[in-house]
Enzyme design. Structure first.
Site, short mmCIF file in Angstrom:
data_model
loop_
_atom_site.label_atom_id
_atom_site.label_comp_id
_atom_site.label_asym_id
_atom_site.label_seq_id
_atom_site.Cartn_x
_atom_site.Cartn_y
_atom_site.Cartn_z
N ASP A 148 0.96 -1.23 -0.05
CA ASP A 148 0.06 -0.03 -0.08
C ASP A 148 1.04 1.25 -0.06
O ASP A 148 1.55 1.44 0.98
CB ASP A 148 -0.91 -0.13 1.32
CG ASP A 148 -1.75 1.36 1.38
OD1 ASP A 148 -1.84 2.17 0.45
OD2 ASP A 148 -2.60 1.27 2.28
N HIS A 246 -9.49 -2.47 1.19
CA HIS A 246 -8.45 -2.84 0.05
C HIS A 246 -8.75 -4.38 -0.51
O HIS A 246 -9.35 -5.06 0.15
CB HIS A 246 -7.01 -3.09 0.41
CG HIS A 246 -6.59 -1.66 0.89
ND1 HIS A 246 -5.59 -0.72 0.23
CD2 HIS A 246 -6.88 -0.88 2.02
CE1 HIS A 246 -5.27 0.05 1.04
NE2 HIS A 246 -5.96 0.20 2.09
#
Length: 255
Positions: A148, A246
């Site tokens: 990320d 996510h």
């Protein structure tokens, strides 16, 4: 070589939502996880083990915060935990394994969305991490840096780019840093090697039915050394189940 990256938004929460059962079905060679929100002692729970995998973690000093992991079928030749500067290492933001033909890293870039103080720290992290990237760019063994990155690089990488140009994650300074990463340092956004389409997102806000409307951001990447660019075979974002805010990024390489 099948590599999966996923920000869990808490390993306990993701486990309850079925992430480990799904991972078993994927038969990945390497799995990179971010935002564990757990300490080393917590990660000894049997529910967080995957049969046939070696596990490596870097946890944050603060409980219930950050943390990264790598699960790998291959026994690494070397493991690196941390980046060598306090902001990264105290917050558990990097772990990497040398698998012989390739290094694989799990990175969790800081967010600046909580305010100016954290954004300032994010810029400091970017400056220090750029120096680290310059060093590993000289490595004879290529890298796959999963994680990320908390930055959408281009307009195509988020739905509402016009309204987010003054927001953390799409600031001009952050995007310029990504330009340096991909142009000057010549690292490669592996996903875009095989997928140049719009509306390809990996994170959705929990507000305003963003998931339902696919109003998302592509902030999860597999960033690779240029030598690996010809070896990228496929990329997909798994959205049939939700384990986190996510989605898993699944890529395959001819390694």
């Amino acid at each position: 070589m099948r590599v999966i990256s996923i920000n869990l938004n808490g390993i306990r929460s993701a486990e309850r939502k079925g992430i480990f059962a799904w991972l078993v079905s994927q038969a990945a060679d390497v799995i990179c996880m971010q935002e564990l929100r757990a300490q080393a002692v917590d990660l000894e729970r049997p529910a967080f083990h995957l049969e046939g995998y070696h596990r490596y973690f870097q946890c944050a000093e603060k409980k219930g915060y950050s943390g990264v992991a790598i699960y790998t079928r291959l026994q690494p030749l070397e493991v690196v935990s941390g980046l060598g500067f306090p902001l990264a290492d105290s917050e558990g933001r990097y772990v990497a394994v040398n698998l012989g033909k390739v290094w694989v890293a799990s990175l969790y870039m800081p967010s600046g969305t909580s305010g100016d103080e954290r954004q300032t720290l994010k810029f400091q992290f970017l400056d220090q991490y750029a120096e680290y990237l310059k060093k590993i760019n000289q490595s004879p063994v290529p890298y796959i840096i999963c994680g990320d990155w908390n930055i959408a690089h281009k307009q195509i990488d988020l739905k509402n780019w016009r309204g987010n140009q003054k927001n953390s994650g799409f600031l001009p300074e952050e995007r310029a840093w990504m330009d340096v990463l991909f142009e000057k340092l010549q690292f490669v956004d592996a996903f875009r090697v095989v997928n140049s389409e719009a509306d390809q997102y990996t994170w959705w806000s929990n507000r305003g039915r963003a998931w339902e409307k696919n109003v998302g951001w592509r902030i999860d990447y597999q960033v690779i050394s240029p030598a690996l660019k010809p070896l990228v075979r496929s990329a997909s974002i798994y959205k049939d189940q939700r384990f986190s805010d996510h989605a898993p990024l699944v890529m395959e390489y001819e390694i």
